[in-house]
Design a protein around this motif. Structure first.
Motif, short mmCIF file in Angstrom:
data_model
loop_
_atom_site.label_atom_id
_atom_site.label_comp_id
_atom_site.label_asym_id
_atom_site.label_seq_id
_atom_site.Cartn_x
_atom_site.Cartn_y
_atom_site.Cartn_z
N VAL A 2 -75.49 -42.06 56.35
CA VAL A 2 -75.47 -40.61 56.59
C VAL A 2 -74.34 -40.03 55.77
N ALA A 3 -74.59 -38.89 55.12
CA ALA A 3 -73.55 -38.27 54.31
C ALA A 3 -73.72 -36.76 54.32
N GLY A 4 -72.67 -36.07 53.92
CA GLY A 4 -72.74 -34.63 53.78
C GLY A 4 -73.72 -34.23 52.70
N ILE A 60 -82.84 -33.74 56.99
CA ILE A 60 -83.35 -33.21 58.25
C ILE A 60 -83.19 -31.70 58.21
N VAL A 61 -84.28 -30.99 58.48
CA VAL A 61 -84.27 -29.53 58.50
C VAL A 61 -84.80 -29.08 59.85
N PRO A 62 -83.98 -28.39 60.65
CA PRO A 62 -84.46 -27.91 61.95
C PRO A 62 -85.58 -26.88 61.80
N HIS A 63 -86.49 -26.84 62.77
CA HIS A 63 -87.58 -25.86 62.73
C HIS A 63 -87.03 -24.44 62.61
N LEU A 123 -81.19 -24.91 52.47
CA LEU A 123 -82.59 -25.02 52.05
C LEU A 123 -82.77 -24.55 50.62
N ALA A 124 -82.07 -23.51 50.25
CA ALA A 124 -82.17 -22.99 48.89
C ALA A 124 -81.61 -23.97 47.86
N ALA A 178 -78.52 -27.39 57.69
CA ALA A 178 -78.38 -26.61 58.93
C ALA A 178 -78.64 -25.12 58.76
N THR A 179 -78.63 -24.63 57.53
CA THR A 179 -78.81 -23.20 57.30
C THR A 179 -79.78 -22.96 56.14
#
Length: 65
Positions: free
Chosen positions: A27-29, A59-62, A47-48, A42-43
């Motif tokens: 796992v990494a930043g 991992i991208v939250p809904h 995503l951009a 997380a934001t």
């Protein structure tokens, strides 16, 4: 520990977009991740920048999509 992307998706009840087969070993930043790491977007700003991360999985939250 090593897990394939599909195994991680099963654990978090997630949806896979792309290959299910990469092996994740760490796992990494977002900016530090390599091909065998998983990271978190997380934001919408992350995503951009998805094409800028070297992560093997993100991992991208809904709520962010």
């Amino acid at each position: 520990m090593e897990l394939r992307v599909r195994e991680i998706a099963d654990l978090v009840e997630g949806e896979i977009v792309g290959s299910e087969d990469p092996v994740i070993r760490g796992v990494a930043g977002f900016d530090e991740a390599g091909a065998d790491d998983i990271t978190f977007a997380a934001t919408t700003q992350f995503l951009a920048r998805l094409d800028e991360t070297g992560a093997g999985a993100v991992i991208v939250p809904h709520s962010v999509r």
